[in-house]
Design an enzyme around this catalytic site. Structure first.
Site: not given
Ligand code: PBG
Length: 349
Positions: A203, A256
């Site tokens: 991520k 991601k």
């Molecule tokens: C954190 C989380 C995020 C997303 C999914 N889980 C945001 C982040 O890490 O700031 C982002 C998903 C998206 O942008 O569609 N719980």
């Protein structure tokens, strides 16, 4: 041979032969999308009869628990049978206590969906950012930095509470080190050895999460997430992150965002055999939606092309806010293909 322009053409391949009709193109198509591989994110909020569109994400809603069955029904009837739940808590505090409360918003949502649709795969996002008053993904030290190791038991507790509510898969998105091991150990010790873990393994600290932070009310009050999310520049490190999560017990891993990281996805596909999910995140979705609303792109073609590219790069499943629309478009496309033999009109297309 008096043609002054005649030349001896060297041998070449006629790729166009297999592109002449829709049926020929379908015959040689390498990548095909299917609604069963889509995962629909849902944002669940307190209250009753709430269905509010999220400004930054046209077509995506905040839903109260009572409105969930309708949304799930809609997804299932389009062939989308997996959902990913995000919760908006009533109160935020330094300990993220609603994140693991038995009657927390996600726990209630899971019970409702599994009660009404036992066969739907319910995946829960496990993170603290929407539940802490500072909106960071972990607990903070006195100095205000994220405390990795004291966060682990809290994440495990959140995951356990989701499993107790009936979640099929818990999906930690916090990017603390060691969280998969902590969650697996807790689930196993508490009788949830069969609850799966989908690790947000690679991520990245991405600007493409912008619209989500409006959707989940989770923009950090200070600083950013670069102390735990990955540097967008690092592809090799992504493979090490994924390998570590697999070693700690992840059943599925995720890359991601999706489209800006297709190279990472392809490398992960080549290196690992377990199921890989890609998350087409809020910013990817919003870009396509807004460009389509502005008349710059054909929404259906652009969205299906984006999803196809994510699958082609190696994703087994795709988390996408467009899951239901895409599933319907696919049904139309394939339903139509089966009904209609190609006619001169469609050949010309
Ligand atoms: C954190 C989380 C995020 C997303 C999914 N889980 C945001 C982040 O890490 O700031 C982002 C998903 C998206 O942008 O569609 N719980």
């Amino acid at each position: 041979m008096n043609d002054p322009f005649a030349i001896a053409v060297p041998p070449f391949q006629r790729f166009r032969r297999l592109r002449q009709t829709p049926a020929l193109r379908r015959l040689v198509q390498e990548t095909r999308l299917h609604p069963a591989e889509f995962i629909l994110p849902l944002f669940v909020t307190h209250g009753f009869n709430v269905r509010e569109e999220i400004g930054a994400m046209p077509g995506v809603y905040h839903l109260s628990v009572d409105r969930l069955p309708h949304a799930v029904e809609e997804a299932v009837s389009a062939g989308v049978t997996s959902v990913l739940l995000f919760g908006l808590p009533e109160t935020k505090d330094p300990d993220a206590s609603e994140a693991f409360a038995e009657d927390g918003i996600v726990q209630r949502a899971v019970r409702r969906i599994k009660g009404d649709f036992p066969d739907v795969v319910v995946i829960t996002d496990v993170c603290l950012c929407a539940y802490t008053d500072h909106s960071h993904c972990g607990l903070l030290t006195e100095a205000g930095t994220i405390d990795n190791d004291t966060t682990l038991p809290v994440l495990a507790r959140v995951a356990l509470s989701h499993a107790e509510a009936g979640a099929d898969i818990v999906a930690p998105s916090d990017m603390m080190d060691g969280r998969i091991a902590a969650i697996r150990a807790t689930l196993d010790a508490r009788g949830f050895a069969e609850t799966s873990i989908m690790a947000y393994a690679a991520k990245f600290a991405s600007a493409f999460y912008g619209p989500f932070r409006e959707a989940a009310h989770s923009a950090p009050s200070h600083g950013d997430r670069r102390s735990h999310q990955m540097d967008p520049a690092n592809g090799r490190e992504a493979l090490r992150e994924i390998a570590a999560d697999i070693a700690e017990g992840a059943d599925m891993v995720m890359v991601k965002p999706a489209m800006p990281y297709l190279d990472v996805l392809a490398q992960a596909r080549a290196a690992f055999d377990l199921p890989i999910t890609a998350y087409q995140v809020s910013g990817e979705y919003a870009m396509l939606k807004l460009a389509a609303q502005g008349g710059l792109l054909d929404e259906r073609r652009a969205m299906l092309e984006a999803l196809t590219s994510i699958k082609r790069a190696g994703a087994d499943s795709i988390i996408t806010y467009a899951a239901v629309d895409a599933a319907r478009w696919l049904a139309e496309e394939w339903g139509g293909a089966l009904r209609a033999l190609p006619t001169p009109a469609t050949i010309a297309d």
